[in-house]
Design an enzyme around this catalytic site. Structure first.
Site, PDB file in Angstrom:
ATOM      1  N   HIS A 188      46.410  59.151  17.957  1.00  0.00           N
ATOM      2  CA  HIS A 188      47.313  60.124  18.006  1.00  0.00           C
ATOM      3  C   HIS A 188      47.726  61.102  18.896  1.00  0.00           C
ATOM      4  CE1 HIS A 188      49.148  57.617  14.242  1.00  0.00           C
ATOM      5  NE2 HIS A 188      49.121  57.080  15.400  1.00  0.00           N
ATOM      6  N   GLU A 430      46.371  34.251  38.788  1.00  0.00           N
ATOM      7  CA  GLU A 430      45.221  34.906  38.512  1.00  0.00           C
ATOM      8  C   GLU A 430      44.376  34.697  38.228  1.00  0.00           C
ATOM      9  OE1 GLU A 430      46.962  37.338  35.131  1.00  0.00           O
ATOM     10  OE2 GLU A 430      47.755  36.482  34.150  1.00  0.00           O
ATOM     11  N   ASP A 454      42.843  40.379  37.274  1.00  0.00           N
ATOM     12  CA  ASP A 454      42.603  39.274  36.481  1.00  0.00           C
ATOM     13  C   ASP A 454      42.095  38.495  38.176  1.00  0.00           C
ATOM     14  OD1 ASP A 454      42.192  39.282  33.889  1.00  0.00           O
ATOM     15  OD2 ASP A 454      44.498  38.446  33.736  1.00  0.00           O
ATOM     16  N   CYS A 501      51.846  41.757  40.158  1.00  0.00           N
ATOM     17  CA  CYS A 501      52.267  42.861  39.324  1.00  0.00           C
ATOM     18  C   CYS A 501      51.281  43.419  38.750  1.00  0.00           C
ATOM     19  CB  CYS A 501      52.785  42.702  38.187  1.00  0.00           C
ATOM     20  SG  CYS A 501      51.997  40.521  37.702  1.00  0.00           S
TER      21      CYS A 501
HETATM   22  C1  PEP Z   1      46.599  40.952  36.097  1.00  0.00           C
HETATM   23  O1  PEP Z   1      45.783  40.610  35.680  1.00  0.00           O
HETATM   24  O2  PEP Z   1      46.860  41.598  37.226  1.00  0.00           O
HETATM   25  C2  PEP Z   1      47.656  41.364  35.037  1.00  0.00           C
HETATM   26  C3  PEP Z   1      49.538  42.034  35.904  1.00  0.00           C
HETATM   27  O3  PEP Z   1      47.792  41.247  34.100  1.00  0.00           O
HETATM   28  P1  PEP Z   1      47.225  42.092  32.785  1.00  0.00           P
HETATM   29  O4  PEP Z   1      46.416  43.137  33.599  1.00  0.00           O
HETATM   30  O5  PEP Z   1      48.218  41.678  32.483  1.00  0.00           O
HETATM   31  O6  PEP Z   1      46.144  41.266  32.717  1.00  0.00           O
HETATM   32 MG    MG Z   2      46.284  39.158  33.857  1.00  0.00          MG
END
Ligand code: PEP
Ligand code: MG
Length: 572
Positions: A188, A430, A454, A501
């Site tokens: 926290h 991924e 990933d 992403c």
């Molecule tokens: C990723 O694996 O790049 C991704 C965007 O998902 P996360 O980081 O939530 O596994």
């Molecule tokens: Mg991922």
């Protein structure tokens, strides 16, 4: 001069004098009461508890209107702990039964509870033990008639302590920064420091015993570093970095409303990654053109029950509405591995990263999946939602997921609930198998998004959360780059939108690489948006394409990095 390392909570660099706060848990008095003294001791304890409660209520009342929403909630948690009979009543019992003094009775019971919290696997619950410790600290201070904050409240200092309770942190109004021995990123105290935007480093080991009052300090909340008694050279270097950071923030701030277009006219979409609907507004303010990844599993974590359809719908609707017609890509549950959901944990998998996680879980538990799909579909009636499926490895997983989407639509129709009939459905690439056969996936989906975090983990067989092998986690490994390139090509060939992403999208050193591969949608943490946009504005996508194609033939990540740095220098 020496330095201490911990976990950086952010907030930038601060230079100032140290003020070390004593932890009263270090020296709790312990003695037996004489016959007939227990009644007085019980009154002392009750009075101290009432004093602390009044302090906490007083703080809650005086919170300024612009204080972070977490502040009031944290004070309420501490009042609840204070009222918990397992703590107060058990301490009274120890006074009555064993004739311990109030300080010892209360702190022994608090320590017992803290030890129980430490047995939890869930890091969030483990951290809650520290809240109990912090409440006990306040009660013991009240018993001894001392207070931490009154003496130091208005001092513009960098506060060091074994631990600082959120309540104390709030009363240290003029704090320049915080250095704390205990805790991790989910405490926290860390949450509060982050939302107060004060530089902080936690998990510093025994730093509060090494630092003394009035030491000059440099605290770097990004790097998780504290430099004690820096020499003139180091001070000058950090002052320079501080000034540069301010200028950089100002300069980048001017890009918020500038469209992300390369020198040769290629339009790039800058999207944000969010974990909570409240972050959507901040993303919009930083110039995000939409949300490229809403990690919904965070709604399921740190709680013992599951959010129902209505609660989920409300969260998704809020994010969709906040983005005012811009796309919001809502990813279905991506639990497993480092993202544990207590309410869904069964027997521990043999290898969590390779087990029943993400879409594998959703397909194995269709009722949980359908509930989430209905919530996302309902939110689509309030703006421009998109649905994203994580961790695809087999194309039949897409078929099954799409069938369940149709089932969820049919359920909503029969209930008369509104939703967007043509909600776009995308998939995350991924897993190397999906990247190699990306063509099979893009044909069935409306868009794809590459999860480099990933993808790197599974391509290089490096657990992304294991610090022992962290140096081998190499985003610029040629195998990773080829898989990213292949996926972008497959999507473009099929005329389907493709984004990245994973963290690679927010790393400005990789911006030209991805542009040269043909990427036109980048989704990242809000804090990185403007820095990456700056690289987009300086790049020439047409000139980059052949150079990046040559770079993909390179076998050494170090050479890739240096070639990319040269492209940046030469303004390609
Ligand atoms: C990723 O694996 O790049 C991704 C965007 O998902 P996360 O980081 O939530 O596994
Ligand atoms: Mg991922």
């Amino acid at each position: 001069m020496f330095s201490v390392h911990g976990t950086g909570i952010g907030g930038g660099i601060v230079i100032g004098r140290a003020r070390v706060l004593e932890s009263c848990q270090r020296d709790v008095q312990r003695y037996r009461l004489r016959e007939g003294e227990t009644a007085i001791e019980l009154t002392r304890l009750n009075t101290a508890i009432e004093v602390v409660k009044a302090e906490l209520f007083g703080m809650a009342e005086q919170l300024p209107p612009d204080s972070p929403p977490e502040a009031r909630a944290l004070l309420e948690v501490h009042v609840m702990i204070l009222d918990d009979p397992a703590l107060a009543e058990a301490a009274r019992e120890a006074i009555r039964e064993h004739r311990w003094n109030a300080e010892w009775a209360y702190s022994a019971q608090a320590n017992h509870m803290v030890a129980q919290f430490e047995d939890f696997e869930d890091p969030y619950l483990r951290e809650r033990g520290r809240d109990v410790q912090q409440v006990a600290d306040r009660v013991i201070r009240a018993l001894s008639g001392t207070g931490v904050a009154t003496r130091t409240a208005s001092e513009p200092a960098i506060f060091f302590a074994e631990d600082i309770s959120p309540a104390d942190m709030l009363s240290l109004r003029a704090a320049l920064g915080f250095g704390i021995d205990l805790g991790g990123a989910t405490s926290h105290t860390a949450i509060l420091a982050r939302s107060m935007n004060v530089p902080a480093v936690v998990g510093l080991g025994h730093a509060s015993e090494l630092v003394v009052d009035d030491d000059w300090l440099i605290l770097d909340g990004e790097a998780g570093l504290v430099i004690v008694a820096p020499d003139e050279g180091v001070l000058a270097q950090y002052r320079h970095r501080q000034a540069e950071a301010v200028l950089e923030r100002e300069r980048l701030g001017r890009l918020i409303h500038v469209p992300a277009v390369t020198l040769d006219g290629a339009a790039v979409q800058m999207l944000a990654n969010i974990e909570h609907p409240d972050e959507a507004e901040r993303a919009l303010a930083a110039g995000a053109e939409g949300v490229g990844l809403f990690r919904t599993e965070f709604l399921f974590m740190n709680r013992r029950d599951l959010p129902g359809e209505d609660e989920q719908f409300e969260a998704y609707r809020k994010a969709v509405a906040a983005m005012q017609g811009r796309p919001v890509t809502i990813r279905t549950l991506d639990i497993g591995a480092d993202k544990e959901v207590p309410a869904l944990s069964g027997a521990p998998p043999l290898n969590p990263a390779l087990g029943q996680r993400a879409i594998r879980y959703s397909l194995a538990e269709p009722e949980v999946f359908l509930e989430q799909l209905r919530a996302i579909l309902r939110a689509s009636a309030f703006g421009s939602a998109r649905l994203l499926i994580p961790m695809l490895a087999h194309s039949h997983e897409v078929d099954q997921a799409l069938r369940l989407v149709e089932q969820a639509k049919a359920q909503l129709r029969s209930r008369g609930d509104a939703f967007h009939e043509h909600l776009p459905v995308g998939g995350m690439i991924e897993v190397p198998a999906a990247a190699i056969t990306a063509g099979l996936f893009v044909g069935k989906l409306d868009f794809v998004s590459i999860g480099t975090n990933d993808l790197i983990q599974y391509t290089l067989a490096i657990d992304r959360a294991d610090h022992q092998v962290a140096p081998l986690y190499e985003p610029f490994h040629p195998a990773v780059l080829r898989l990213v390139g292949m996926t972008i090509r497959a999507a473009r060939k099929a005329g389907k939108p493709v984004a990245v992403c994973g963290e690679m999208a927010g790393d400005w050193a990789a911006t030209r690489l991805l542009l040269g591969m043909g990427l036109r949608q980048f989704s990242m943490h809000t804090a990185s948006l403007l820095r990456v946009k700056q690289e987009v504005l300086r790049a020439d996508a047409g000139r980059l394409a052949p150079r990046i194609a040559r770079l993909l033939a390179c076998d050494d990540p170090l050479r890739v990095r240096s070639m990319l740095a040269r492209l940046v220098e030469h303004g390609a």
